[in-house]
Design a protein around this motif. Structure first.
Motif, PDB file in Angstrom:
ATOM      1  N   UNK A 111      13.461 -80.241  32.291  1.00 29.72           N
ATOM      2  CA  UNK A 111      12.798 -79.457  33.345  1.00 29.72           C
ATOM      3  C   UNK A 111      12.752 -80.223  34.666  1.00 29.72           C
ATOM      4  N   UNK A 112      13.801 -81.021  34.906  1.00 35.21           N
ATOM      5  CA  UNK A 112      13.868 -81.793  36.140  1.00 35.21           C
ATOM      6  C   UNK A 112      13.995 -80.871  37.341  1.00 35.21           C
ATOM      7  N   UNK A 113      13.270 -81.188  38.405  1.00 31.43           N
ATOM      8  CA  UNK A 113      13.353 -80.397  39.623  1.00 31.43           C
ATOM      9  C   UNK A 113      14.657 -80.682  40.347  1.00 31.43           C
ATOM     10  N   UNK A 135      11.159 -87.922  43.271  1.00 30.71           N
ATOM     11  CA  UNK A 135      11.681 -86.557  43.387  1.00 30.71           C
ATOM     12  C   UNK A 135      10.674 -85.506  42.922  1.00 30.71           C
ATOM     13  N   UNK A 136       9.423 -85.935  42.737  1.00 25.72           N
ATOM     14  CA  UNK A 136       8.328 -85.040  42.349  1.00 25.72           C
ATOM     15  C   UNK A 136       8.450 -84.503  40.926  1.00 25.72           C
ATOM     16  N   UNK A 137       9.165 -85.225  40.074  1.00 20.54           N
ATOM     17  CA  UNK A 137       9.221 -84.869  38.658  1.00 20.54           C
ATOM     18  C   UNK A 137       8.119 -85.610  37.911  1.00 20.54           C
ATOM     19  N   UNK A 138       7.517 -84.922  36.958  1.00 17.34           N
ATOM     20  CA  UNK A 138       6.408 -85.493  36.209  1.00 17.34           C
ATOM     21  C   UNK A 138       6.861 -85.988  34.833  1.00 17.34           C
ATOM     22  N   UNK A 139       6.402 -87.179  34.463  1.00  9.98           N
ATOM     23  CA  UNK A 139       6.656 -87.735  33.131  1.00  9.98           C
ATOM     24  C   UNK A 139       5.312 -88.103  32.522  1.00  9.98           C
TER      25      UNK A 139
END
Length: 237
Positions: free
Chosen positions: A191-193, A53-57
């Motif tokens: 800050x999840x998209x 989902x294009x979220x960064x960790x």
């Protein structure tokens, strides 16, 4: 006993053998691309992972533990006796259930506790509902093949408590499949998209509010403009 010790040493050495490769940035697309994952060793360390989902960790990020999605049932049988006298051989069973996480394991993915449990034939100890809403820190991100080296990768995160506190004797939690843990809501990203479905639902709700004069047309158009890139984006395969 000697065989057991030798087997344990081999396991422990195997854990270290594969943790020699570092990846600065790993994306979900990389994990599915054979041209990429065929050269990756099991246990490779990852500094940053970008989800489907294009979220960064990243290492050092703070996450929240969501709601467990599984249930563990324990059954104990009690003999029908009182003191030293048996009561006709009657036995009773009592079952207790507790909510557990499907993807959150106590301890490291290949830590001492996990190896000893495997050697004893015991199931892995999963985190339970008592950890819901706990803030955690990402200490490590690792990636492994789903079988042989020619199989896609999955991502494991090792989590620690805020301020260096430990999760009891296990000290850490392991997210055994990052994508599934996020998708199920067991792990919540800060800050999840917003997903495409969430954006569509929010826009529909805003339109209904505008139609009953609970939102101005200007605010609706502003929101529509903000959500348009998410809604019109090409869906992930």
């Amino acid at each position: 006993m000697k065989k057991t010790i030798t087997f344990f040493i081999v396991l422990m050495s195997g854990v270290n053998i594969y943790a020699q490769e570092n990846i600065d940035l790993l994306t979900y697309e990389n994990t599915q691309d054979i041209n990429f994952f065929s050269s990756i060793k099991n246990g490779a360390q990852v500094k940053e992972y970008v989800t489907v989902s294009k979220n960064s960790v990243k290492i050092g990020d703070t996450l929240i533990l969501g709601t467990p999605t599984s249930q563990e049932v324990n059954t104990r049988t009690y003999s029908g006796s009182y003191g030293t006298k048996a009561r006709g051989g009657v036995a009773q069973s009592r079952s207790t259930a507790k909510k557990t996480y499907e993807f959150l394991q106590m301890g490291r993915p290949a830590g001492f506790g996990s190896i000893m449990a495997a050697m004893n034939g015991d199931a892995q100890s999963m985190a339970d509902n008592s950890l819901k809403n706990t803030s955690v820190v990402v200490n490590e991100i690792k990636t492994y093949h789903r079988g042989s080296k020619n199989k896609p990768l999955y991502v494991v995160m090792v989590l620690g408590e805020i301020n260096g506190r430990a999760f009891g004797i296990n000290k850490y939690l392991s997210v055994m499949d990052t994508e599934l843990a996020i998708e199920s809501g067991e792990v919540l990203l800060k800050n999840r998209k917003m997903t495409r479905d969430e954006a569509i639902a929010k826009l529909k709700e805003a339109k209904e509010l505008m139609e009953i004069d609970m939102m101005s047309k200007e605010d609706f158009e502003k929101l529509k403009k903000e959500l348009a890139p998410i809604i019109t984006a090409k869906p992930q395969n």
